[in-house]
Scaffold this active site. Structure first.
Site, PDB file in Angstrom:
ATOM      1  CD  GLU A   1      -1.823  19.352   8.660  1.00  0.00           C
ATOM      2  OE1 GLU A   1      -1.778  18.992   7.475  1.00  0.00           O
ATOM      3  OE2 GLU A   1      -1.057  18.903   9.540  1.00  0.00           O
TER       4      GLU A   1
ATOM      5  CE  LYS B   1       0.759  18.368   4.452  1.00  0.00           C
ATOM      6  NZ  LYS B   1       0.041  17.500   5.420  1.00  0.00           N
TER       7      LYS B   1
ATOM      8  CB  CYS C   1       1.825  19.317   8.247  1.00  0.00           C
ATOM      9  SG  CYS C   1       2.079  17.933   9.401  1.00  0.00           S
TER      10      CYS C   1
END
Length: 320
Positions: free
Chosen positions: A67, A140, A186
């Site tokens: 990331e 995300k 994440c």
């Protein structure tokens, strides 16, 4: 002997079903590139370039970066280091990812980058095909907004991505030659509902570029990877940037890892820069799902719509 014959029959059946769906279901090698991020984007990109080349030399068919591998992990830098995917600003990160995929003839999951779109900023993961084109884009979906107090065992951590970033609105999948993969970034890994949505749409591999910190990393990184593997009976790949040697920088946990559908850790790094290779066998996901058929045992009458059970078992490629 009977068990061996039964397992072989199951494998052959799974291969046939995968071929019908357009996937080989054959084993392939995944490369994990845990690279150091610098304040100088050019240095970060060179680190990624070197690592991807090493992964290819080690036999990787699919390579994954961490990331924000070329952007310091702090909200004040996201807009400064951001790039527009249309190429209007030169987008050096996107350009490099495309060049590396073509040069090495690999599928490349470009960790994530700060994507500029209009006046918005997204934390975006790109998957690049061997011809250099973008196969999938995941923004995300769950933003990292936390405030955890320090204890005698761990440091405090306060972070609010939503101060700068906008959330994505898609459940993202990509059809690889071997199987379908689901993408998250994440904090997305903390949501079993999202992982189950990927599974219900046919994913056998879940890929999460991530940058957990020194508070949440030791406590939750491997637990979450194994939990999502159990939930979805899929391979789970978690890929982090390396931990900075400057204590003033964001301190990533590292520990890039691969977990198999039985929730066994196949590969786990430490926190330094490096490249690791492991083999993924999509048929193993089929075997585990056949032996412990939780996807066929869900009680929609008890917990839908909390967790949508629609579409379970779908594995064919979407029609154009």
């Amino acid at each position: 002997l009977k068990l061996d014959l039964a397992l072989d029959s199951l494998r052959q059946f799974c291969l046939a079903m995968a071929a019908e769906a357009g996937f080989t279901n054959a084993p392939f090698k995944i490369g994990f590139c845990q690279t150091m991020c610098s304040m100088d984007k050019a240095v970060s990109l060179e680190n990624a370039k070197t690592a991807v080349g090493q992964a290819k030399a080690m036999g990787a068919d699919l390579v994954v970066l961490g990331e924000m591998f070329a952007c310091p992990y702090a909200t004040k830098y996201f807009r400064e280091y951001g790039e527009r995917l249309d190429g209007s600003d030169g987008n050096p990160t996107v350009k490099l990812l495309s060049e590396l995929a073509v040069q090495h003839q690999i599928w490349l999951v470009g960790g994530s980058l700060a994507e500029l779109d209009g006046d918005k900023v997204y934390n975006t993961c790109l998957v690049i095909k061997p011809d250099g084109t973008i196969a999938a884009k995941h923004r995300k979906a769950h933003l990292f907004d936390i405030d955890v107090a320090a204890t005698d065992k761990r440091p405090a951590i306060k972070f609010k991505e939503s101060d700068v970033l906008s959330a994505g609105e898609e459940v993202t999948l990509v059809d690889l030659p071997w199987c379908r993969a689901g993408l998250g970034i994440c904090y997305d890994v903390r949501f079993p509902e999202y992982a189950l949505a990927l599974r219900s749409r046919g994913a056998k591999l879940l890929i999460y570029p991530g940058a957990f910190n020194m508070n949440t990393g030791p406590a939750h990184w491997s637990v979450l990877a194994r939990a999502r593997a159990v939930d979805t009976q899929s391979y789970v790949a978690m890929v982090s940037p390396a931990r900075s040697t400057n204590p003033e920088d964001y301190q990533a946990w590292g520990h890039s890892m691969l977990v198999n559908p039985w929730a066994e850790v196949m590969v786990e790094a430490e926190h330094e820069s490096g490249v690791w290779i492991a083999e993924i066998d999509p048929a193993e996901a089929d075997r585990v799902r056949g032996q412990v058929p939780t996807s066929n045992q869900k009680r929609a009458n008890l917990y839908v719509p909390y967790a949508d059970a629609s579409g379970l078992g779908e594995s064919k490629r979407p029609k154009a």
